[in-house]
Design a protein around this motif. Structure first.
Motif: not given
Length: 335
Positions: A201-213
């Motif tokens: 579902k994410a557009k080109e250029g966006l890797h989704d989801p991400q996890i911040m630690i």
């Protein structure tokens, strides 16, 4: 003063909602003027709301008939107009981020210190949400012992096509970066960002989801899921694991709905409904503070600290490494 006269610069969607909230719901202030870098558009909004319009935002900021400034422009204009407000000696509320880069935030900090008075508040509205304030009180009192771990999520149904990998951290997770630092009362030591399996579902250029630690200076470990193209709802979560209990951010009160053979509770579609009460509380507190000559909310220094951590998280994402979060020493001015 009986009524704070506010000039708003940046007449996009969030700017217009702030005009409506201040002029129809809150007490002690009125937005009496507006301007926009796109001058003609700003003048059209002034006409719509029946307030004074300025072609030049700097002229509005410098007008002695204006007591305080709200800056809701695009991020790249934040430094320019916040600096102008400081130069004019006026209180200024700036929507997040204070500026896109930490060095720009530092210039604002230095200008405010040179002015000799705190004038800047940054729009981190989650600090004014009732649920986060309940968590803050329990953490500060150590009612349930020391906090050890935090599990958080920031989910959007969709985001603009212009979003890229940086946006997930610098436009979305910055809210967590600020509010969790505030909840715990300490700075971060390291940042890391890892990718989940990518949604289609994410557009080109966006890797989704991400996890911040994130890891704080005392060793509290935080994970934040950013899933900004989930296609379903706006969902904010925060679970605090303490020595003696587990605390969860309360869910907003919503009606129960029976539809399509399913019984359940309505959920928020976006931030505008989820945090409407927080915005109202935030702006009423800012108005009260301006009239009494003080800044009670997130400061320019908080804005700087947020962007330092965001930059470290972005570097961690790009390099797929753990990156140290290194702040300058806090000036006595902000202690």
């Amino acid at each position: 003063m009986s009524e704070l006269r506010i000039g708003l610069v940046g007449t996009g969607g969030i700017g217009r909602t702030h005009i409506e909230r201040i002029n129809t719901k809150l007490q002690g202030a009125k937005v009496v003027a507006c301007a926009d870098p796109a001058a003609a558009f700003g003048l059209s909004i002034a006409e719509k709301f029946g307030i004074k319009g300025y072609e030049d935002p700097i002229a509005m900021i410098n007008d002695p008939e204006i007591d305080a400034i709200i800056n809701t422009t695009a991020d790249e204009y934040h430094e320019q107009f916040v600096m102008a407000a400081i130069k004019a000696g006026k209180y200024v509320f700036c929507e997040k981020p204070l500026a896109p880069k930490a060095d720009a935030c530092k210039r604002i900090v230095e200008a405010e210190m040179a002015a000799g008075k705190k004038l800047v508040q940054v729009g981190f509205m989650r600090r004014y949400d009732a649920g986060y304030r309940q968590l803050k009180e329990a953490i500060e009192t150590r009612k349930y012992g020391e906090p050890l771990l935090l599990h958080c999520a920031h989910r959007n149904p969709e985001v603009p096509d212009s979003w890229d990998n940086s946006s997930a951290v610098e436009n979305s997770m910055v809210h967590e970066i600020d509010v969790l630092r505030w909840l715990l009362g300490e700075n971060y030591k390291t940042a890391e960002v890892r990718y989940g399996k990518a949604t289609s579902k994410a557009k080109e250029g966006l890797h989704d989801p991400q996890i911040m630690i994130l890891t704080t200076e005392s060793g509290v470990r935080i994970d934040v899921e950013s899933f900004v193209c989930n296609g379903q709802c706006y969902d904010i979560r925060c679970e605090v694991v303490c020595e003696d209990a587990i605390m969860n951010l309360p869910k907003p009160a919503t009606i129960e709905v029976l539809a399509n053979t399913v019984r359940g509770n309505a959920v928020d579609a976006d931030w505008s409904t989820r945090f409407v009460d927080a915005y109202n509380t935030e702006f009423q507190a800012w108005i009260n503070g301006c009239k009494e000559g003080r800044v009670d909310g997130p400061t320019a220094w908080d804005g700087y600290c947020c962007q330092v951590a965001a930059a470290a998280a972005s570097k961690a994402r790009d390099t797929q490494t753990i990156v140290d979060v290194v702040y300058d020493e806090m000036p006595d001015f902000y202690k």
